[in-house]
Scaffold this active site. Structure first.
Site, short mmCIF file in Angstrom:
data_model
loop_
_atom_site.label_atom_id
_atom_site.label_comp_id
_atom_site.label_asym_id
_atom_site.label_seq_id
_atom_site.Cartn_x
_atom_site.Cartn_y
_atom_site.Cartn_z
N ARG A 135 0.83 -1.21 0.00
CA ARG A 135 0.00 0.00 0.00
C ARG A 135 0.86 1.26 0.00
O ARG A 135 0.45 2.30 -0.49
CB ARG A 135 -0.94 0.01 1.21
CG ARG A 135 -2.09 -0.98 1.05
CD ARG A 135 -2.99 -0.99 2.26
NE ARG A 135 -3.65 0.29 2.46
CZ ARG A 135 -4.26 0.64 3.60
NH1 ARG A 135 -4.30 -0.21 4.62
NH2 ARG A 135 -4.83 1.81 3.72
N TYR A 149 -8.30 14.66 -7.15
CA TYR A 149 -8.57 16.01 -6.61
C TYR A 149 -7.76 16.26 -5.35
O TYR A 149 -7.47 15.35 -4.60
CB TYR A 149 -10.06 16.20 -6.33
CG TYR A 149 -10.73 15.12 -5.49
CD1 TYR A 149 -11.15 13.92 -6.05
CD2 TYR A 149 -10.95 15.32 -4.13
CE1 TYR A 149 -11.77 12.95 -5.29
CE2 TYR A 149 -11.57 14.35 -3.35
CZ TYR A 149 -11.98 13.16 -3.94
OH TYR A 149 -12.58 12.20 -3.19
N PRO A 150 -7.41 17.53 -5.15
CA PRO A 150 -6.70 17.87 -3.93
C PRO A 150 -7.69 18.23 -2.82
O PRO A 150 -8.82 18.64 -3.13
CB PRO A 150 -5.90 19.10 -4.34
CG PRO A 150 -6.73 19.77 -5.39
CD PRO A 150 -7.51 18.67 -6.08
N MET A 151 -7.31 18.04 -1.59
CA MET A 151 -8.20 18.44 -0.48
C MET A 151 -7.45 18.87 0.76
O MET A 151 -6.27 18.57 0.94
CB MET A 151 -9.18 17.32 -0.15
CG MET A 151 -8.55 16.06 0.42
SD MET A 151 -9.82 14.90 1.01
CE MET A 151 -10.37 15.69 2.52
N LYS A 153 -8.22 19.50 5.18
CA LYS A 153 -9.16 19.40 6.29
C LYS A 153 -9.38 20.82 6.81
O LYS A 153 -8.43 21.62 6.87
CB LYS A 153 -8.59 18.50 7.39
CG LYS A 153 -8.53 17.03 7.00
CD LYS A 153 -9.91 16.39 6.90
CE LYS A 153 -9.80 14.87 6.85
NZ LYS A 153 -11.07 14.25 6.48
N HIS A 176 -15.54 7.11 8.24
CA HIS A 176 -15.06 7.40 6.88
C HIS A 176 -14.56 6.11 6.20
O HIS A 176 -14.92 5.80 5.07
CB HIS A 176 -13.93 8.45 6.95
CG HIS A 176 -13.13 8.57 5.69
ND1 HIS A 176 -13.49 9.39 4.66
CD2 HIS A 176 -11.97 7.97 5.31
CE1 HIS A 176 -12.61 9.28 3.69
NE2 HIS A 176 -11.66 8.43 4.06
N SER A 227 -16.11 14.38 6.04
CA SER A 227 -16.14 15.26 4.87
C SER A 227 -17.11 16.42 5.05
O SER A 227 -16.77 17.57 4.75
CB SER A 227 -16.51 14.48 3.61
OG SER A 227 -15.56 13.48 3.33
O1 76R Z 1 -9.30 1.37 7.46
C1 76R Z 1 -8.15 1.79 7.24
O2 76R Z 1 -7.10 1.23 7.56
C2 76R Z 1 -8.01 3.05 6.52
C3 76R Z 1 -9.08 3.99 6.93
C4 76R Z 1 -8.87 5.27 6.20
C5 76R Z 1 -8.09 6.35 6.61
C6 76R Z 1 -7.26 6.53 7.86
C7 76R Z 1 -9.44 5.59 4.93
C8 76R Z 1 -10.25 4.74 4.19
N1 76R Z 1 -9.06 6.86 4.60
C9 76R Z 1 -8.23 7.35 5.58
C10 76R Z 1 -7.60 8.58 5.60
MN1 76R Z 1 -9.79 7.94 3.03
N2 76R Z 1 -10.44 8.98 1.45
C11 76R Z 1 -10.40 10.34 1.34
C12 76R Z 1 -11.24 10.73 0.23
O3 76R Z 1 -14.04 12.88 -1.12
C13 76R Z 1 -13.98 12.91 0.13
O4 76R Z 1 -14.97 13.20 0.83
C14 76R Z 1 -12.66 12.64 0.79
C15 76R Z 1 -11.58 12.14 -0.17
C16 76R Z 1 -11.73 9.56 -0.34
C17 76R Z 1 -12.63 9.43 -1.54
C18 76R Z 1 -11.23 8.48 0.45
C19 76R Z 1 -11.51 7.14 0.20
N3 76R Z 1 -8.80 9.58 3.73
C20 76R Z 1 -7.90 9.61 4.75
C21 76R Z 1 -7.32 10.92 4.82
C22 76R Z 1 -6.23 11.35 5.80
C23 76R Z 1 -6.79 11.92 7.07
C24 76R Z 1 -5.68 12.29 8.03
O5 76R Z 1 -4.61 11.69 8.00
O6 76R Z 1 -5.90 13.22 8.85
C25 76R Z 1 -7.90 11.68 3.84
C26 76R Z 1 -7.62 13.11 3.49
C27 76R Z 1 -8.85 10.83 3.16
C28 76R Z 1 -9.67 11.22 2.12
N4 76R Z 1 -10.73 6.25 2.35
C29 76R Z 1 -10.72 5.01 2.93
C30 76R Z 1 -11.29 6.13 1.09
C31 76R Z 1 -11.64 4.74 0.87
C32 76R Z 1 -12.25 4.22 -0.43
C33 76R Z 1 -11.29 4.06 2.02
C34 76R Z 1 -11.42 2.57 2.27
C35 76R Z 1 -10.14 1.95 1.75
C36 76R Z 1 -9.97 0.51 2.04
O7 76R Z 1 -10.50 0.02 3.04
O8 76R Z 1 -9.26 -0.13 1.23
#
Ligand code: 76R
Length: 253
Positions: A135, A149-151, A153, A176, A227
């Site tokens: 990963r 896309y960029p984002m 918090k 999330h 989000s």
């Molecule tokens: O379960 C785990 O081990 C991972 C859980 C997880 C984390 C910690 C996770 C799962 N994400 C994490 C962190 Mn995410 N993610 C986004 C977006 O469009 C939006 O509203 C947000 C954009 C998407 C689409 C997405 C998808 N994630 C983060 C972080 C960092 C936060 C921090 O460090 O403070 C961001 C910015 C972010 C944003 N996320 C998942 C997904 C998907 C599809 C999963 C499930 C992945 C999986 O289980 O394989």
């Protein structure tokens, strides 16, 4: 106490969006264009495919819809130094004088450890886990569609991610993650961190076979507090993977 989450950081990533200036391109002599395309073909066939073969990175090409750009390159490499080198190599190509960059983003593959149980140390044994290493060093999946896309918090009074406790953030990331996992097998996500590197805090790169799934996933997440309260987004791109040969054929016309 408010503390930053521990992160695991993997390959460095350059997202590079550009557009071919066709007037300039067509103003070149036919022989120059042929030569320029041969250079591109050579680079993609050799230099840019080597990292994948050696498990040291990957490079992908995507055509993009709309006005923001037409060609997205995604490059993953072991070090930022490798990305500098790659950029220098690219800028030496004849075609570069006709390619106008319209967006780019520099970041590094990031896994935060919110999902890990309390007190988990980022021990060497954790890093030995082959799944985790995969990963951190992801090969670009065949999508073939990509959503990028960029984002950030949010850091606003009343909705400030950075004043939440680790525990509060962990709760939010749990729900999330649950939403994300509903799309397991259909969407692959790559979260790359860019604090101190570029203008947004993360880039989100999603890969999938059905672009409608991107819309559904991102909509589902919009209603989730991680989000709805805390996410701010930049411009979205939708692209489709194209192999270098097909791109050259497009440019040859
Ligand atoms: O379960 C785990 O081990 C991972 C859980 C997880 C984390 C910690 C996770 C799962 N994400 C994490 C962190 Mn995410 N993610 C986004 C977006 O469009 C939006 O509203 C947000 C954009 C998407 C689409 C997405 C998808 N994630 C983060 C972080 C960092 C936060 C921090 O460090 O403070 C961001 C910015 C972010 C944003 N996320 C998942 C997904 C998907 C599809 C999963 C499930 C992945 C999986 O289980 O394989």
């Amino acid at each position: 106490m408010v503390e930053a989450p521990k992160t695991l950081d993997g390959w460095w990533v350059l997202h590079d969006l550009s557009r071919l200036d066709r007037r300039l391109w067509r103003s070149l002599a036919e022989s120059e264009r042929t030569e320029a395309l041969a250079q591109v073909g050579e680079l993609w066939q050799h230099e840019l495919s080597r990292p994948k073969a050696q498990d040291r990175g990957d490079s992908g090409l995507y055509t993009v819809l709309g006005h923001k750009g037409e060609l997205l390159q995604i490059h993953l490499r072991e070090s930022l130094e490798d990305l500098f080198q790659l950029q220098h190599q690219m800028s030496g190509l004849t075609i570069s004088s006709c390619l106008e960059r319209t967006w780019s983003f520099v970041s590094v593959v990031e896994l935060s450890t919110y999902g890990a149980p309390d007190g988990t140390e980022l021990s060497a044994s954790l890093l030995d886990d082959p799944k985790l290493r995969e990963r951190l060093h992801p090969l670009l999946p065949d999508g073939p569609f990509v959503s990028v896309y960029p984002m950030n918090k949010a850091r606003q009074p009343g909705a400030n991610w950075y004043t939440l406790t680790l525990d509060e953030r962990r709760q939010l990331m749990r729900s999330h993650g649950e939403i994300g996992r509903r799309y397991a097998g259909r969407i692959r996500q790559m979260i790359t961190g860019a604090v101190g590197l570029d203008d947004w805090e993360w880039a989100v790169t999603l890969f999938g076979a059905d672009p409608l799934e991107f819309k559904k996933l991102i909509t589902d997440m919009r209603y989730d507090p991680a989000s709805s309260l805390y996410a701010e987004f930049g411009p979205f791109l939708i692209g489709r993977r194209i192999d270098p040969g097909a791109l050259l054929a497009l440019w040859r016309r």
